[in-house]
Design a protein around this motif. Structure first.
Motif, PDB file in Angstrom:
ATOM      1  N   ARG A 218      41.563  37.166  42.160  1.00 57.82           N
ATOM      2  CA  ARG A 218      42.953  37.449  42.499  1.00 57.82           C
ATOM      3  C   ARG A 218      43.326  38.902  42.215  1.00 57.82           C
ATOM      4  NH1 ARG A 218      46.345  32.060  40.555  1.00 57.82           N
ATOM      5  NH2 ARG A 218      45.234  30.596  41.926  1.00 57.82           N
ATOM      6  N   ASN A 219      42.659  39.482  41.216  1.00 61.24           N
ATOM      7  CA  ASN A 219      42.931  40.897  40.943  1.00 61.24           C
ATOM      8  C   ASN A 219      42.555  41.781  42.125  1.00 61.24           C
ATOM      9  OD1 ASN A 219      44.049  40.560  38.457  1.00 61.24           O
ATOM     10  ND2 ASN A 219      42.219  41.100  37.285  1.00 61.24           N
ATOM     11  N   ALA A 220      41.604  41.323  42.927  1.00 62.47           N
ATOM     12  CA  ALA A 220      41.220  42.098  44.112  1.00 62.47           C
ATOM     13  C   ALA A 220      42.390  42.181  45.092  1.00 62.47           C
ATOM     14  CB  ALA A 220      40.004  41.468  44.782  1.00 62.47           C
ATOM     15  N   LEU A 221      43.111  41.063  45.274  1.00 63.06           N
ATOM     16  CA  LEU A 221      44.280  41.082  46.159  1.00 63.06           C
ATOM     17  C   LEU A 221      45.369  41.990  45.598  1.00 63.06           C
ATOM     18  CD1 LEU A 221      45.582  39.960  48.715  1.00 63.06           C
ATOM     19  CD2 LEU A 221      46.482  38.068  47.343  1.00 63.06           C
ATOM     20  N   ARG A 222      45.566  41.946  44.278  1.00 66.75           N
ATOM     21  CA  ARG A 222      46.564  42.835  43.662  1.00 66.75           C
ATOM     22  C   ARG A 222      46.164  44.294  43.833  1.00 66.75           C
ATOM     23  NH1 ARG A 222      45.938  38.679  39.406  1.00 66.75           N
ATOM     24  NH2 ARG A 222      47.660  37.187  39.684  1.00 66.75           N
ATOM     25  N   GLY A 270      49.703  47.110  39.622  1.00 63.75           N
ATOM     26  CA  GLY A 270      48.826  47.716  38.627  1.00 63.75           C
ATOM     27  C   GLY A 270      49.148  47.225  37.223  1.00 63.75           C
ATOM     28  N   ALA A 271      50.448  47.216  36.865  1.00 60.36           N
ATOM     29  CA  ALA A 271      50.840  46.737  35.538  1.00 60.36           C
ATOM     30  C   ALA A 271      50.560  45.250  35.387  1.00 60.36           C
ATOM     31  CB  ALA A 271      52.322  47.034  35.310  1.00 60.36           C
ATOM     32  N   TYR A 272      50.734  44.480  36.461  1.00 59.39           N
ATOM     33  CA  TYR A 272      50.455  43.038  36.394  1.00 59.39           C
ATOM     34  C   TYR A 272      48.996  42.804  36.013  1.00 59.39           C
ATOM     35  CZ  TYR A 272      50.880  38.085  37.604  1.00 59.39           C
ATOM     36  OH  TYR A 272      50.914  36.722  37.548  1.00 59.39           O
ATOM     37  N   ILE A 273      48.082  43.543  36.609  1.00 57.13           N
ATOM     38  CA  ILE A 273      46.655  43.394  36.293  1.00 57.13           C
ATOM     39  C   ILE A 273      46.400  43.708  34.823  1.00 57.13           C
ATOM     40  CG2 ILE A 273      44.352  44.327  36.740  1.00 57.13           C
ATOM     41  CD1 ILE A 273      45.247  44.801  39.633  1.00 57.13           C
ATOM     42  N   LEU A 274      47.016  44.803  34.345  1.00 54.91           N
ATOM     43  CA  LEU A 274      46.758  45.232  32.972  1.00 54.91           C
ATOM     44  C   LEU A 274      47.355  44.272  31.957  1.00 54.91           C
ATOM     45  CD1 LEU A 274      47.458  49.068  33.405  1.00 54.91           C
ATOM     46  CD2 LEU A 274      45.258  47.885  33.480  1.00 54.91           C
ATOM     47  N   LEU A 275      48.587  43.833  32.185  1.00 55.11           N
ATOM     48  CA  LEU A 275      49.246  42.944  31.224  1.00 55.11           C
ATOM     49  C   LEU A 275      48.628  41.551  31.213  1.00 55.11           C
ATOM     50  CD1 LEU A 275      52.990  43.936  31.823  1.00 55.11           C
ATOM     51  CD2 LEU A 275      51.503  44.636  29.952  1.00 55.11           C
ATOM     52  N   ASN A 276      48.080  41.134  32.327  1.00 52.52           N
ATOM     53  CA  ASN A 276      47.496  39.796  32.425  1.00 52.52           C
ATOM     54  C   ASN A 276      46.064  39.742  31.909  1.00 52.52           C
ATOM     55  OD1 ASN A 276      47.883  37.054  33.224  1.00 52.52           O
ATOM     56  ND2 ASN A 276      46.551  37.424  34.972  1.00 52.52           N
ATOM     57  N   GLY A 327      50.550  48.355  29.094  1.00 52.86           N
ATOM     58  CA  GLY A 327      49.293  48.083  29.777  1.00 52.86           C
ATOM     59  C   GLY A 327      48.103  48.610  29.013  1.00 52.86           C
ATOM     60  N   LEU A 328      48.235  49.818  28.455  1.00 52.60           N
ATOM     61  CA  LEU A 328      47.153  50.389  27.660  1.00 52.60           C
ATOM     62  C   LEU A 328      46.902  49.548  26.409  1.00 52.60           C
ATOM     63  CD1 LEU A 328      45.141  52.688  27.215  1.00 52.60           C
ATOM     64  CD2 LEU A 328      46.947  53.949  26.039  1.00 52.60           C
ATOM     65  N   GLN A 385      38.299  51.208  39.168  1.00 48.75           N
ATOM     66  CA  GLN A 385      38.564  49.828  39.547  1.00 48.75           C
ATOM     67  C   GLN A 385      37.729  49.429  40.761  1.00 48.75           C
ATOM     68  OE1 GLN A 385      40.169  48.692  37.119  1.00 48.75           O
ATOM     69  NE2 GLN A 385      40.467  50.826  36.550  1.00 48.75           N
ATOM     70  N   THR A 386      37.590  50.374  41.677  1.00 52.87           N
ATOM     71  CA  THR A 386      36.739  50.098  42.843  1.00 52.87           C
ATOM     72  C   THR A 386      35.306  49.826  42.402  1.00 52.87           C
ATOM     73  OG1 THR A 386      38.124  51.582  44.133  1.00 52.87           O
ATOM     74  CG2 THR A 386      36.010  50.971  45.081  1.00 52.87           C
TER      75      THR A 386
END
Length: 781
Positions: A218-222, A270-276, A327-328, A385-386
């Motif tokens: 799912r992170n790929a879609l984000r 971007g923040a969603y990926i980091l916080l999750n 996020g960090l 990330q890529t």
């Protein structure tokens, strides 16, 4: 992409700097250079200076390249973002005057509406300037402005109004020079911008496809939405302002709102990926605030009046640093807990934050001399990330490949067991019957002769002289010796039929072998008065099992003598026919009908016909010959006429391109061997390393192909053993194959074994036999 972007964004101030509103460019070479109008210009706040009037005595100076809101006036006060002002710069041109030269200005976006005058004449107008917000209209177009013939001085006056953007004034760098040089600079920036946009679009599509291939990612879609947001920012914020230049000024505010949407996409996903990533309850709760923040910012960007949009957007952008810090912290915890891909995210986010701090430093200290990084900070985040997603795909691919290999191995093992058991039973039964018949057929005559002589000796032992006794004993000894030689040859033949195609191949002369066979059957021909006529004009060498091919020659030649008329002739000839070596044996005898030939070459056992002198046989010899030739991929053609005679043509490959194929999997080995034989290879097969070394002691093939994993001596051990035994002139290419080999790469272990210069290639057995053979032939010189 980073290098291309930094080439446009990192623009150090040149040595030519304006001082007190004057830029001395008399030493510049305009033929190959452009001049950047940087340094301190004259600045008049809340005033539109008459371009045809000399500057007033009370002057202020302001540095260009950074917005005016980040600089202070003489009283130490910071200029506000909204307002209007005049910039003025006097440029001293090279001597002699730049007459009859096609000069131009490259003017970036000057936030956010302006009029430009050169030597008192209006040369460009962008948007609608105004002293109030009422009549003001912004414009974010980039312009190339051709100039008329200039004297030794250029007086540049710019009126700027800004009531819509936080960053006001001459934020970019104005360039001056020959128009062809200016166009060249613009083309570079324009091309890099489009490349970046296309690259971001492809990455967004790439991530979306990764998600649709593997829905668990799912992170790929984000990340696809993150790249989409960066695409929007790239098209609206970098120096070329692609979208703003494509549309008229009436869409300027709409595009400005659109650029905020790009920022929201990058920030939210971007923040969603980091916080999750850390999977901690506190950060999951923060996702609720992130959603509220993104939704509120979206509403502000879409519906806030333009007069308030810039200020409110600035505060939202500033507040987004909270989510960056969170996020960090989240990624740091994920790194501590060793969560998936946390290391990549940590270091990429750290790089982006460092880039952000560099931007803050450069904006607050414009005298430092470098422009802010801008989107480069985002690139520092997204490229790792890529790599992370790509590595994830590689892991999925390797896992799938591993499963495929395991299935392939199990299928291969099952087929191997079934076929091996079936063949063992069939061959054991067939050999049991055939070998007994062969022994009876080939040993009966000499043993009968010895038995008859012994009867004579026993009957007249006392009456026989010593000379006669000695003669009879010599005849018996010769018969027994001949029987032992026949028995030894039959045992060699048993290798072939008892254990399948187990050939001991060497390189030998066909002429020499024929001479030996003719010499061994010469006595039989002499008894019937038959002459053996040999016609071998060529000296032919082949690679084959010498004993078995000799058995074929002997069997057919013996049968020709057996069925020839008394005092006739048997003819033996050797010749080349295309890709084949032809050995032809013709006799003048009984001959055969088409039906007899069909039965003789068929699978059913037939009763042997007696020879012209009453000789008997089993009828199995010719079938064995055909099996031997089949194992050598040779052919036997029979032509015959009843009462006239028969012709037997033995065709063998004349190719000396040989390969030793070593693999413990009989199915794989036979499949690949069959394909290689169709491609005119002489294939020598071995089931393990020890058997391969036995073959290598007799023949040096053109190529060695060995499996990596074999019981006993594996492929690596075989190669080391061969390298230790071989002579200097026995260097042959070696190809290593394995079911565990990846379809590409994965051969670093060869360096550890010291075989990287010895092994020509490491190939996967997952390929089809035809494709693998094609790769092998492509690798060979």
């Amino acid at each position: 992409m980073v290098l291309g972007t930094t080439s446009c964004r990192f623009d150090a101030y040149p040595t030519l700097l304006a001082k007190d509103g004057v830029l001395d460019a008399r030493s510049a070479d305009l033929s190959g250079e452009t001049i950047n109008f940087t340094g301190k210009w004259e600045f008049y706040w809340n005033e539109f200076l008459d371009p045809k009037v000399e500057s007033p005595e009370n002057k202020s100076y302001l540095k260009v390249g950074v917005p005016w809101f980040s600089q202070e006036n003489e009283d130490g006060e910071v200029y506000p973002s909204f307002g209007f002002a005049t910039y003025r710069l006097t440029v001293l041109l090279p001597d002699p005057p730049a007459e009859n030269q096609n000069l131009a200005l490259l003017v970036p976006v000057l936030h956010s509406a302006y009029k430009m005058y050169v030597n008192g004449e209006l040369v460009a107008e962008n948007g609608v300037i105004s002293k109030t917000e009422k009549n003001y209209q912004p414009s974010f177009h980039v312009k190339i402005i051709p100039l008329k013939t200039l004297s030794q001085k250029l007086d540049l006056v710019i009126h700027i109004s800004n009531f819509s953007h936080k960053y006001a004034g001459i934020h970019g760098i104005i360039r001056f020079g020959k128009i062809q040089n200016i166009i060249s600079i613009w083309n570079v920036n324009f091309t890099v911008s489009w490349i970046l946009m296309i690259f971001m679009l492809l990455l967004s599509i790439y991530y979306a496809l990764v998600y649709f291939i593997n829905r668990s990612e799912r992170n790929a879609l984000r990340m696809a939405f993150v790249y989409l947001g960066i695409l929007i920012l790239t098209s609206t914020l970098i120096e070329t302002r692609i979208l703003f230049n494509l549309f008229s000024d009436e869409y300027c505010v709409t595009l400005f709102r659109f650029s905020r949407i790009g920022f929201i996409l990058v920030m939210y996903f971007g923040a969603y990926i980091l916080l999750n990533m850390t999977q901690v309850r506190f950060f999951k709760r923060m996702l609720i605030f992130l959603k509220l923040y993104a939704l509120t910012f979206l509403l502000v960007a879409m519906f806030t009046p333009v007069s308030n949009l810039a200020k409110i957007s600035f505060y939202f952008e500033f507040l987004s640093t909270i989510f960056v810090v969170l996020g960090l912290f989240s990624v740091s915890l994920a790194l501590y807990f060793q969560r998936k891909e946390s290391r990549l995210y940590f270091f990429s986010l750290l790089l982006a934050i460092i880039g952000g701090f560099i931007d803050l430093f450069l904006i607050s200290h414009p005298s430092f001399g470098y422009r802010p990084l801008g989107l480069v900070s985002l690139y520092l985040f997204i490229f790792p990330q890529t790599l992370g997603v790509t590595f994830g795909l590689v892991r999925v691919y390797k896992r799938s490949e591993s499963l495929s290999k395991e299935l392939y191995k199990r299928k291969e093992a099952l087929e191997k067991k079934v076929k091996a058991r079936t063949l063992e039973l069939e061959k054991a039964n067939r050999w049991k019957a055939n070998f007994v018949s062969l022994i009876s057929h080939d040993l009966r005559s000499p043993l009968n002769s010895v038995n008859q002589i012994l009867d004579v000796i026993d009957f007249s032992f006392n009456e026989s002289t010593e000379v006669e006794k000695k003669k009879f004993l010599e005849i018996c000894k010769t018969g027994v010796t001949q029987s032992l030689r026949m028995l030894e040859q039959l045992l060699d033949v048993s290798r072939f039929d008892a254990f399948g195609t187990k050939l001991i191949q060497t390189r030998f002369s066909v002429n020499d072998l024929l001479n030996e066979i003719i010499e061994s059957v010469e006595p039989l021909a002499t008894l019937k008065g038959i002459r053996i006529q040999k016609d071998t004009p060529i000296q032919a060498e082949i690679i084959a099992d010498r004993t078995l091919i000799g058995e074929v020659f002997k069997n057919i030649l013996t049968n020709s003598i057996k069925y020839s008329y008394l005092n006739s002739e048997v003819w033996v000839g050797v010749s080349y026919k295309g890709k084949w070596l032809s050995v032809e044996i013709r006799d003048r005898g009984l001959g055969m009908s088409e039906e007899q030939i069909h039965k003789l070459t068929g699978e059913e056992n037939i009763k042997s016909m007696p020879g012209t002198a009453g000789e008997r046989g089993t009828g199995l010899g010719l079938q064995l010959c055909m099996n031997i030739l089949e194992a050598h991929f040779g052919k036997l053609r029979i032509k015959s006429v009843l009462g006239v005679g028969s012709s037997f043509e033995i065709s063998l490959s004349k190719s000396t391109k040989s390969v030793l194929l070593v693999d413990d999997s009989g199915n794989f080995r036979s499949d690949l061997a069959e394909v290689m034989r169709r491609n005119q290879w002489i294939v020598i097969e071995a089931g393990n390393g020890e058997e391969a070394l036995s073959h290598l002691s007799r023949i040096t093939p053109t190529l060695l192909i060995t499996d990596l994993q074999m019981p006993g001596m594996n492929g690596i051990s075989l190669i080391h053993e061969w390298e230790g035994r071989r002579h200097k002139d026995q260097k042959i290419p070696i190809i290593l194959i394995s079911s565990d080999a990846p379809l590409s790469g994965g051969d670093k272990f060869l360096e550890e074994e010291g075989l990287e210069s010895i092994v020509s290639a490491y190939l996967s057995k997952m390929y089809k036999a035809e494709d693998l053979c094609q790769q092998i032939e492509f690798i060979l010189p």
